[in-house]
Design an enzyme around this catalytic site. Structure first.
Site, PDB file in Angstrom:
ATOM      1  N   VAL A   1      -9.395  30.243  -7.033  1.00  0.00           N
ATOM      2  CA  VAL A   1      -8.694  30.793  -5.945  1.00  0.00           C
ATOM      3  C   VAL A   1      -8.232  32.274  -5.990  1.00  0.00           C
ATOM      4  O   VAL A   1      -8.555  32.996  -5.058  1.00  0.00           O
ATOM      5  CB  VAL A   1      -7.418  29.879  -5.525  1.00  0.00           C
ATOM      6  CG1 VAL A   1      -6.650  30.506  -4.481  1.00  0.00           C
ATOM      7  CG2 VAL A   1      -7.807  28.824  -5.273  1.00  0.00           C
TER       8      VAL A   1
ATOM      9  N   ILE B   1     -17.625  12.466  -0.042  1.00  0.00           N
ATOM     10  CA  ILE B   1     -19.014  13.136   0.354  1.00  0.00           C
ATOM     11  C   ILE B   1     -18.730  14.133   1.233  1.00  0.00           C
ATOM     12  O   ILE B   1     -18.237  14.144   2.312  1.00  0.00           O
ATOM     13  CB  ILE B   1     -19.895  11.821   1.086  1.00  0.00           C
ATOM     14  CG1 ILE B   1     -20.074  10.643   0.386  1.00  0.00           C
ATOM     15  CG2 ILE B   1     -21.141  12.427   1.660  1.00  0.00           C
ATOM     16  CD1 ILE B   1     -20.609   9.533   1.404  1.00  0.00           C
TER      17      ILE B   1
ATOM     18  N   GLY C   1     -10.497  -5.616  -4.962  1.00  0.00           N
ATOM     19  CA  GLY C   1      -9.792  -4.338  -4.579  1.00  0.00           C
ATOM     20  C   GLY C   1     -10.345  -3.598  -3.403  1.00  0.00           C
ATOM     21  O   GLY C   1      -9.924  -2.600  -3.098  1.00  0.00           O
TER      22      GLY C   1
ATOM     23  N   GLU D   1      -8.424  -5.024   1.797  1.00  0.00           N
ATOM     24  CA  GLU D   1      -6.908  -5.294   1.878  1.00  0.00           C
ATOM     25  C   GLU D   1      -6.544  -6.296   2.149  1.00  0.00           C
ATOM     26  O   GLU D   1      -7.508  -7.344   2.694  1.00  0.00           O
ATOM     27  CB  GLU D   1      -6.421  -4.260   2.945  1.00  0.00           C
ATOM     28  CG  GLU D   1      -6.969  -2.617   2.925  1.00  0.00           C
ATOM     29  CD  GLU D   1      -5.942  -1.788   2.659  1.00  0.00           C
ATOM     30  OE1 GLU D   1      -4.672  -2.002   2.908  1.00  0.00           O
ATOM     31  OE2 GLU D   1      -6.377  -0.743   2.449  1.00  0.00           O
TER      32      GLU D   1
ATOM     33  N   ASP E   1     -11.658   1.292  11.274  1.00  0.00           N
ATOM     34  CA  ASP E   1     -11.766   2.217  10.521  1.00  0.00           C
ATOM     35  C   ASP E   1     -13.371   3.157  10.553  1.00  0.00           C
ATOM     36  O   ASP E   1     -13.057   4.442  10.687  1.00  0.00           O
ATOM     37  CB  ASP E   1     -11.886   1.887   8.924  1.00  0.00           C
ATOM     38  CG  ASP E   1     -11.969   2.538   7.883  1.00  0.00           C
ATOM     39  OD1 ASP E   1     -11.237   3.544   7.534  1.00  0.00           O
ATOM     40  OD2 ASP E   1     -13.206   2.782   7.495  1.00  0.00           O
TER      41      ASP E   1
ATOM     42  N   LYS F   1     -13.890   7.085  12.172  1.00  0.00           N
ATOM     43  CA  LYS F   1     -14.732   7.922  11.540  1.00  0.00           C
ATOM     44  C   LYS F   1     -15.822   8.519  12.524  1.00  0.00           C
ATOM     45  O   LYS F   1     -16.091   9.752  12.647  1.00  0.00           O
ATOM     46  CB  LYS F   1     -15.354   7.379  10.286  1.00  0.00           C
ATOM     47  CG  LYS F   1     -14.176   7.230   9.345  1.00  0.00           C
ATOM     48  CD  LYS F   1     -14.595   6.453   8.223  1.00  0.00           C
ATOM     49  CE  LYS F   1     -13.721   6.299   7.075  1.00  0.00           C
ATOM     50  NZ  LYS F   1     -13.928   5.081   6.025  1.00  0.00           N
TER      51      LYS F   1
ATOM     52  N   GLY G   1     -11.449   5.377  -2.412  1.00  0.00           N
ATOM     53  CA  GLY G   1     -10.915   5.571  -3.972  1.00  0.00           C
ATOM     54  C   GLY G   1     -10.090   6.651  -3.998  1.00  0.00           C
ATOM     55  O   GLY G   1     -10.284   8.014  -3.268  1.00  0.00           O
TER      56      GLY G   1
HETATM   57  N1  HSE Z   1     -11.328   1.074   3.682  1.00  0.00           N
HETATM   58  C1  HSE Z   1     -12.316   2.084   3.847  1.00  0.00           C
HETATM   59  C2  HSE Z   1     -13.619   1.466   3.326  1.00  0.00           C
HETATM   60  C3  HSE Z   1     -11.786   3.400   2.886  1.00  0.00           C
HETATM   61  O1  HSE Z   1     -13.655   0.364   2.926  1.00  0.00           O
HETATM   62  O2  HSE Z   1     -14.468   2.502   3.304  1.00  0.00           O
HETATM   63  C4  HSE Z   1     -11.064   4.222   3.885  1.00  0.00           C
HETATM   64  O3  HSE Z   1     -11.539   4.795   5.007  1.00  0.00           O
END
Ligand code: HSE
Length: 429
Positions: free
Chosen positions: A28, A130, A181, A184, A195, A199, A304
């Site tokens: 930086v 990514i 994991g 959820e 979700d 996106k 993650g």
């Molecule tokens: N829960 C999302 C997934 C990750 O399983 O890809 C967070 O956007």
């Protein structure tokens, strides 16, 4: 800098800032110092975090004079939106991973960034580690993106992959995803496609320079995907994936985007030869098709703590460099204002598997229903099973409304014992 939130991603950001301090400072030109971390509760055990940095007063933190960068990893709409707006208003650069907010009210944030001359970076909001938004925002901004087709939810990809590889049912695969994991305890946002839809809205907005919110996205999740759908796909040498698809829809003259854009999320069959079919487990991948660049594929870890923190750190370095140089990064422009078309007007293909009576005229009656809606059939396969037959029909491309009306009519035919599987087909014909 100030950090808003110190959960899985936030604590990774702090760890990386500490462990890579010398490199980051060299990249930086000045050190990146954490001035404060806003959390909801002070009484949590936070290994590796200096308790002296913690505060529950996020509002005061974002307006402090010694803070010039704000990283928001709280998630959700409020108080994240107000805090980011306040930060930009007071001349600070903002880095966020907040896909829900960007998909619901990105316009308000973009307008504030324009008005106050602030940087707003959000690479971590889509597909974790990514690098995808920066290529769309910067590298491809001189090109004409036709289509973005991707697997942007790792949890559902893991579940569908288990169903494909081990013949697991949806519930069994979901339980396994929860045990590992990935999913959820309340898996609704993932398995119902919310979700992925958020996106898709962000990707469509960037790809087509058009305002798109999550509410504009046609959304279907994977809870209805059955073992029959998955084995039907296998017989077609295809695989079922939850796809986020953003594409320009041509008008009658073939002008791409002339009619608008289609933004949708649903499970669909894609041929095993398609690059997205090889995306296994909880990985993400996005295929971008652009006029001059051709086809590009982006692949990697979509979720993650560490992968998402990598994207946040990349943005942090970028906005910090901009400040050092006295410049700023790209400003979102949604000048194109293309209409987002309803699902019925989207051009798709269907795979339909029927259990029918095995007698003369049955095939003709089924074909008649497709013809009635002006849907052209690409392939038919029939297999006799006693006095019944299994009939598989794959269509050519047609408006989704016509395809779904055909399926409604098939349900009502006496000769159709069961409509065993209906799935859209993506990937080139
Ligand atoms: N829960 C999302 C997934 C990750 O399983 O890809 C967070 O956007």
């Amino acid at each position: 800098m100030a950090l808003l939130g110190c959960g899985v991603v936030g604590s990774e950001v702090v760890r990386l800032l500490r462990e890579q301090a010398a490199d980051l400072s060299a990249r930086v030109g000045v050190p990146l110092e954490v001035a404060g971390i806003a959390v909801r509760r002070l009484d949590r055990d936070r290994a590796g975090i200096d308790p002296g940095l913690l505060t529950t007063d996020a509002q005061s933190l974002v307006t402090r004079d010694d803070v010039d960068l704000v990283v928001e990893v709280i998630g959700g709409i409020e108080p994240a939106r107000s805090l980011m707006l306040e930060a930009m208003k007071t001349g600070k650069s903002v880095v966020t991973a907040n896909k829900a907010l960007l998909a619901e009210d990105g316009e308000t944030l973009f307008a504030a960034a324009r008005e106050y001359g602030a940087d707003l970076y959000y690479e971590a909001a889509v597909a974790g580690a990514i690098p995808l938004l920066r290529p769309l925002r910067e590298s491809l901004v001189g090109d004409h993106v036709h289509r973005v087709l991707g697997i942007v939810n790792g949890t559902t990809n893991y579940i569908l992959d288990q169903m494909d590889t081990h013949g697991a049912g949806f519930n069994e695969a979901l339980e396994e995803a929860q045990a590992l994991g990935y999913a959820e305890a309340d898996p609704t946002a993932d398995v119902e496609g919310f979700d992925a839809a958020a996106k898709a809205a962000i990707l469509a907005q960037l790809a087509f320079h058009t305002p798109v919110t999550a509410a504009d996205v046609h959304r279907e999740g994977i809870t209805e995907v059955t073992a029959a759908d998955v084995s039907g796909a296998k017989e077609m040498d295809s695989v079922v994936k939850l796809l986020a698809i953003c594409e320009r829809v041509p008008d009658e003259d073939g002008r791409n985007g002339g009619r608008g854009v289609s933004v949708r999320v649903y499970p669909a069959m894609i041929p095993r030869s398609h690059p997205l079919a090889s995306v296994r487990g909880a990985f993400n991948a996005v295929f971008v098709e652009a006029e001059s660049a051709g086809s590009l594929m982006f692949y990697g870890a979509g979720a993650g703590g560490a992968p998402t923190a990598s994207a946040v750190l990349g943005d942090l370095v970028a906005v910090a460099r901009n400040r050092v140089a006295g410049s700023r990064g790209p400003v979102e422009v949604t000048y194109a204002k293309l209409p987002v078309l309803p699902m019925g007007e989207t051009i798709t293909r269907y795979y339909v598997q029927l259990d029918v009576a095995d007698r003369s005229g049955v095939l003709a009656a089924v074909a008649e229903e497709f013809a009635r809606q002006d849907v052209s059939i690409q392939a038919v396969r029939q297999e006799g099973r006693g006095d019944e037959a299994q009939l598989v029909v794959v269509t050519h491309r047609a408006p989704d409304a016509a395809l779904s009306a055909t399926v409604d009519r098939l349900h009502k035919l006496d000769i159709v014992r069961e409509v065993a599987s209906v799935m859209r087909v993506e990937g080139d014909e």
